[in-house]
Design an enzyme around this catalytic site. Structure first.
Site, PDB file in Angstrom:
ATOM      1  N   TYR A 117      32.057  -5.389  91.492  1.00 32.00           N
ATOM      2  CA  TYR A 117      31.733  -5.334  92.925  1.00 32.00           C
ATOM      3  C   TYR A 117      32.935  -5.815  93.754  1.00 32.00           C
ATOM      4  O   TYR A 117      33.338  -5.166  94.725  1.00 32.00           O
ATOM      5  CB  TYR A 117      30.513  -6.220  93.171  1.00 32.00           C
ATOM      6  CG  TYR A 117      30.066  -6.359  94.599  1.00 32.00           C
ATOM      7  CD1 TYR A 117      29.573  -5.273  95.318  1.00 32.00           C
ATOM      8  CD2 TYR A 117      30.089  -7.605  95.240  1.00 32.00           C
ATOM      9  CE1 TYR A 117      29.132  -5.419  96.627  1.00 32.00           C
ATOM     10  CE2 TYR A 117      29.638  -7.760  96.542  1.00 32.00           C
ATOM     11  CZ  TYR A 117      29.167  -6.668  97.229  1.00 32.00           C
ATOM     12  OH  TYR A 117      28.725  -6.816  98.519  1.00 32.00           O
ATOM     13  N   GLN A 164      18.824  -4.119 102.894  1.00 35.37           N
ATOM     14  CA  GLN A 164      18.598  -5.395 103.582  1.00 35.37           C
ATOM     15  C   GLN A 164      19.226  -5.405 104.984  1.00 35.37           C
ATOM     16  O   GLN A 164      18.550  -5.703 105.969  1.00 35.37           O
ATOM     17  CB  GLN A 164      19.186  -6.543 102.752  1.00 35.37           C
ATOM     18  CG  GLN A 164      18.906  -7.915 103.351  1.00 35.37           C
ATOM     19  CD  GLN A 164      19.795  -9.023 102.774  1.00 35.37           C
ATOM     20  OE1 GLN A 164      20.817  -8.767 102.154  1.00 35.37           O
ATOM     21  NE2 GLN A 164      19.379 -10.258 102.971  1.00 35.37           N
ATOM     22  N   ARG A 183      17.543   5.940  97.781  1.00 33.48           N
ATOM     23  CA  ARG A 183      16.510   5.648  96.781  1.00 33.48           C
ATOM     24  C   ARG A 183      15.268   5.021  97.384  1.00 33.48           C
ATOM     25  O   ARG A 183      14.163   5.501  97.165  1.00 33.48           O
ATOM     26  CB  ARG A 183      17.074   4.720  95.706  1.00 33.48           C
ATOM     27  CG  ARG A 183      18.087   5.431  94.831  1.00 33.48           C
ATOM     28  CD  ARG A 183      17.874   5.083  93.360  1.00 33.48           C
ATOM     29  NE  ARG A 183      18.676   5.967  92.516  1.00 33.48           N
ATOM     30  CZ  ARG A 183      19.969   5.781  92.271  1.00 33.48           C
ATOM     31  NH1 ARG A 183      20.586   4.752  92.798  1.00 33.48           N
ATOM     32  NH2 ARG A 183      20.642   6.607  91.495  1.00 33.48           N
TER      33      ARG A 183
END
Ligand code: AKB
Length: 325
Positions: free
Chosen positions: A148, A17, A41
């Protein structure tokens, strides 16, 4: 050190993004050939391929990073490759591997090659339920409850260690949710704020995975890119924190976002079905105090909820009409 010294830039996570738009902006600034996009990926977009070099790099493998750094004589890295919060909760081992070993490899290669500077994005995920949630201060409790978040706190500490111990000029901001119209995010908790726009344009309805009253800090992509580049260009004598600057653009609830979209698309309907991501959102701040970034390197966002929504709708409407959504 000034920007003149930055000649060869590597962007990891360039297909993601932030990476997809930051790479293009850096290429405009430093020249296409001088900004090497690295993905793993996702397939690179036509824009990424046509504006400069592209390489496949697995950041969890040091030799994969090293090969590209040596091939292009890299002296600056924007290390964006990461697993985000929602996927990180489903695959904590993967999140640790990519986020921690990836960052460690980047820092090691940067140290060994005497690089000028490294940018690494931290996140509001460094905060946890014990952190003050309103106007969260720069220096406060960092006890996250997601994998995370754990990797972001550990990452900040690691970057700080490389700065103190080896003099590596690593700089990082704590991004809030990022809203953008080019490349959709993947696997984050704040993804609903982007999905809501796409679905409003495509289907005029959206089922949101957090409650209507969920408030989180957010930022529009042009501000996100500005934050990265401005911090990297900041005079070293001005920046004191180096690592983990709070930055924000705006704060709104999911319901307020839906209402703002409705001003442009009156037929738009949003319903709310919270899932496991609600718990993550509830552990994060509602708003951020970014006064330290403002004072040290002149941070100031350009977009608020109204201007961001207007721009997003214009851009996505155009892409939809052209069959590119
Ligand atoms: C996520 O939701 O995981 C990210 C972030 C806030 O770091 N967008």
């Amino acid at each position: 050190m000034s920007t003149k010294n930055m000649k060869r830039i590597l962007v990891t996570g360039a297909t993601g993004q932030i990476g997809s738009e930051l790479t293009v902006e850096l290429r405009k600034k430093y020249g296409g050939e001088n900004v090497i996009a690295a993905g793993h990926r996702r397939k690179p977009s036509e824009k990424l391929l046509s504006t400069g070099p592209f390489e496949y790099v697995d950041v969890t493998q040091k030799d994969s990073v090293e090969k590209v750094v040596e091939k292009y004589d890299i002296d600056t890295i924007y290390h964006l490759a990461a697993v985000l919060s929602a996927v990180g909760e489903q695959k904590p081992q993967l999140a640790w591997n990519v986020n921690m070993n990836g960052l460690y490899n980047i820092l090691e290669v940067a140290r060994e090659h005497n690089m000028i500077r490294v940018f690494w994005p931290s996140s509001i995920a460094v905060f946890g339920p014990e952190t003050p949630r309103v106007k969260t201060p720069q220096d406060t409790v960092l006890i996250p409850t997601t994998m995370y978040g754990v990797t972001k706190v550990a990452g900040e500490l690691l970057c700080n260690y490389y700065f103190i111990r080896f003099g590596l000029d690593v700089r990082c901001v704590r991004y809030p949710g990022i809203i953008s119209s080019e490349t959709p995010p993947g696997g984050g908790t704040t993804d609903y704020a982007v999905e809501m726009f796409y679905e409003a344009i495509k289907k005029k309805r959206y089922t949101c995975f957090v409650r209507e009253d969920t408030v989180l800090p957010m930022m529009y992509m042009p501000d996100c890119i500005k934050a990265a580049i401005d911090l990297m260009e900041a005079d070293p004598s001005k920046i004191k924190h180096h690592v983990g600057y709070n930055v924000t653009g705006m704060s709104f609830s999911a319901g307020e976002l839906a209402a703002e979209i409705k001003k442009h698309i009156p037929e738009f309907e949003c319903e709310y079905k919270p899932d496991f991501r609600q718990k993550i959102a509830d552990s994060w701040p509602m708003s951020i105090d970014d006064s330290v970034a403002r004072e040290e390197w002149g941070w100031k966002p350009d977009y608020d909820l109204a201007s961001m929504t207007k721009d997003m709708i214009e851009k996505l409407t155009r892409r939809f009409a052209e069959g590119r959504l």
